[in-house]
Design a protein around this motif. Structure first.
Motif, mmCIF file in Angstrom:
data_model
loop_
_atom_site.group_PDB
_atom_site.id
_atom_site.type_symbol
_atom_site.label_atom_id
_atom_site.label_comp_id
_atom_site.label_asym_id
_atom_site.label_seq_id
_atom_site.Cartn_x
_atom_site.Cartn_y
_atom_site.Cartn_z
ATOM 1 N N UNK A 1 -78.344 5.477 -78.930
ATOM 2 C CA UNK A 1 -77.929 6.614 -80.029
ATOM 3 C C UNK A 1 -76.923 7.789 -79.455
ATOM 4 N N UNK A 2 -77.250 7.621 -77.937
ATOM 5 C CA UNK A 2 -76.450 8.777 -77.268
ATOM 6 C C UNK A 2 -75.043 8.388 -76.686
ATOM 7 N N UNK A 3 -74.923 7.171 -76.158
ATOM 8 C CA UNK A 3 -73.684 6.744 -75.698
ATOM 9 C C UNK A 3 -74.023 5.054 -75.362
ATOM 10 N N UNK A 4 -72.860 4.726 -74.511
ATOM 11 C CA UNK A 4 -72.828 3.387 -74.326
ATOM 12 C C UNK A 4 -72.070 3.229 -72.838
ATOM 13 N N UNK A 5 -72.906 2.158 -72.319
ATOM 14 C CA UNK A 5 -72.155 1.594 -70.945
ATOM 15 C C UNK A 5 -71.557 0.234 -71.040
ATOM 16 N N UNK A 6 -70.560 0.062 -69.963
ATOM 17 C CA UNK A 6 -69.715 -1.457 -70.500
ATOM 18 C C UNK A 6 -69.012 -1.543 -69.014
ATOM 19 N N UNK B 1 -65.995 9.605 -76.314
ATOM 20 C CA UNK B 1 -66.947 9.623 -75.375
ATOM 21 C C UNK B 1 -66.442 10.403 -74.206
ATOM 22 N N UNK B 2 -67.722 10.728 -73.373
ATOM 23 C CA UNK B 2 -67.227 11.310 -72.041
ATOM 24 C C UNK B 2 -67.856 10.637 -71.177
ATOM 25 N N UNK B 3 -67.188 10.321 -69.930
ATOM 26 C CA UNK B 3 -67.680 9.476 -68.927
ATOM 27 C C UNK B 3 -68.663 10.395 -68.323
ATOM 28 N N UNK C 1 -66.200 -5.374 -60.675
ATOM 29 C CA UNK C 1 -65.633 -4.420 -61.494
ATOM 30 C C UNK C 1 -66.463 -3.273 -61.374
ATOM 31 N N UNK C 2 -66.537 -2.457 -62.313
ATOM 32 C CA UNK C 2 -67.299 -1.125 -62.566
ATOM 33 C C UNK C 2 -68.147 -1.120 -64.143
ATOM 34 N N UNK C 3 -69.269 -0.528 -63.735
ATOM 35 C CA UNK C 3 -70.095 -0.181 -65.069
ATOM 36 C C UNK C 3 -69.845 1.257 -65.369
ATOM 37 N N UNK C 4 -69.294 1.508 -66.435
ATOM 38 C CA UNK C 4 -68.969 2.839 -66.994
ATOM 39 C C UNK C 4 -69.901 3.188 -67.993
ATOM 40 N N UNK C 5 -70.429 4.188 -67.738
ATOM 41 C CA UNK C 5 -71.654 5.164 -68.666
ATOM 42 C C UNK C 5 -71.039 6.264 -69.345
ATOM 43 N N UNK C 6 -70.963 6.124 -70.638
ATOM 44 C CA UNK C 6 -70.472 7.410 -71.491
ATOM 45 C C UNK C 6 -71.446 7.980 -72.316
ATOM 46 N N UNK C 7 -71.199 9.055 -72.781
ATOM 47 C CA UNK C 7 -71.941 10.039 -73.821
ATOM 48 C C UNK C 7 -71.133 10.118 -75.144
ATOM 49 N N UNK C 8 -71.707 9.677 -76.433
ATOM 50 C CA UNK C 8 -70.557 9.855 -77.370
ATOM 51 C C UNK C 8 -70.421 11.545 -77.465
ATOM 52 N N UNK C 9 -69.441 11.803 -78.184
ATOM 53 C CA UNK C 9 -69.219 13.193 -78.404
ATOM 54 C C UNK C 9 -68.503 13.574 -79.514
ATOM 55 N N UNK C 10 -68.543 14.533 -80.519
ATOM 56 C CA UNK C 10 -68.209 14.730 -81.862
ATOM 57 C C UNK C 10 -68.331 13.406 -82.569
ATOM 58 N N UNK C 11 -69.444 12.813 -82.509
ATOM 59 C CA UNK C 11 -69.553 11.709 -83.146
ATOM 60 C C UNK C 11 -70.048 11.961 -84.833
ATOM 61 N N UNK C 12 -69.362 11.492 -85.633
ATOM 62 C CA UNK C 12 -69.438 12.089 -86.883
ATOM 63 C C UNK C 12 -70.642 11.265 -87.624
ATOM 64 N N UNK C 13 -71.136 12.107 -88.745
ATOM 65 C CA UNK C 13 -72.681 11.797 -89.176
ATOM 66 C C UNK C 13 -72.792 10.260 -89.636
ATOM 67 N N UNK C 14 -71.791 9.596 -90.286
ATOM 68 C CA UNK C 14 -71.710 8.353 -90.737
ATOM 69 C C UNK C 14 -71.860 7.388 -89.441
ATOM 70 N N UNK C 15 -70.872 7.510 -88.331
ATOM 71 C CA UNK C 15 -70.995 6.734 -87.339
ATOM 72 C C UNK C 15 -72.318 6.925 -86.576
#
Length: 190
Positions: free
Chosen positions: A105-110, A139-141, A150-164
């Motif tokens: 719910x807070x972010x995504x890693x890819x 998102x912010x890295x 390659x690389x694993x990038x971990x991000x945190x969602x920022x300014x996520x609207x309520x619907x998303x």
């Protein structure tokens, strides 16, 4: 629920197509994340279809409890709409191949072929492979780690609207429940 508990509880390994574009703080403040991409017509339609599908599933369950014939018809109609959404998604959405991502719910890693600087601001375009839920967000890295070739990038969602935020959370809860049902079925046959 505390935010750390929510982040740990609402976590899922899933196949998601991720595209990203680095953005400036000014872009983040002045523009929607969608403006960082050339989105095909109908991209946000998939987000709306997914939201409506979640609402319809609950209504169909309630109707089915009182009238099985109407419930069956509504289930059939809902299945047709899901097939249409799949068709739209396959024909117009992302050219990226879905890859294993860890989403909460807070972010995504890819996975990424390039290292991204910590604290870099990104616009993300996400298309969830199993449902074709499609959305854009910022998102912010938080980290970039060497992983295989390659690389694993971990991000945190920022300014996520309520619907998303709601759609991501509901998606994770739905997929977790589906995985639990599958494990229960498997354990019954073992």
């Amino acid at each position: 629920m505390q935010s750390i508990d929510r982040r740990d509880y609402l976590r899922l390994l899933d196949r998601i197509s991720v595209e990203y574009s680095m953005v400036t703080p000014q872009f983040l403040q002045d523009s929607p994340a969608a403006d960082a991409f050339e989105l095909p017509p109908g991209f946000h339609l998939l987000r709306d279809l997914y939201r409506l599908d979640l609402e319809a599933q609950e209504i169909v369950r309630q109707v089915n409890d009182t009238d099985r014939t109407i419930g069956g018809f509504l289930h059939n109609l809902n299945s047709r709409l899901t097939l249409l959404a799949d068709l739209i998604a396959v024909s117009r959405m992302s050219n990226n191949i879905p890859a294993d991502c860890n989403i909460s719910a807070a972010g995504i890693s890819f996975a990424s072929s390039e290292i991204l600087p910590v604290d870099a601001l990104l616009a993300l375009k996400l298309v969830f492979a199993s449902t074709h839920l499609a959305l854009t967000c910022f998102a912010q890295v938080r980290y970039s780690r060497l992983e295989g070739e390659g690389y694993r990038i971990g991000t945190q969602f920022i300014n996520l609207d309520a619907t998303s935020d709601s759609l991501i959370t509901r998606y994770i809860v739905h997929k977790q429940a589906e995985e639990r049902r599958q494990r229960l079925l498997q354990s019954r046959f073992e």
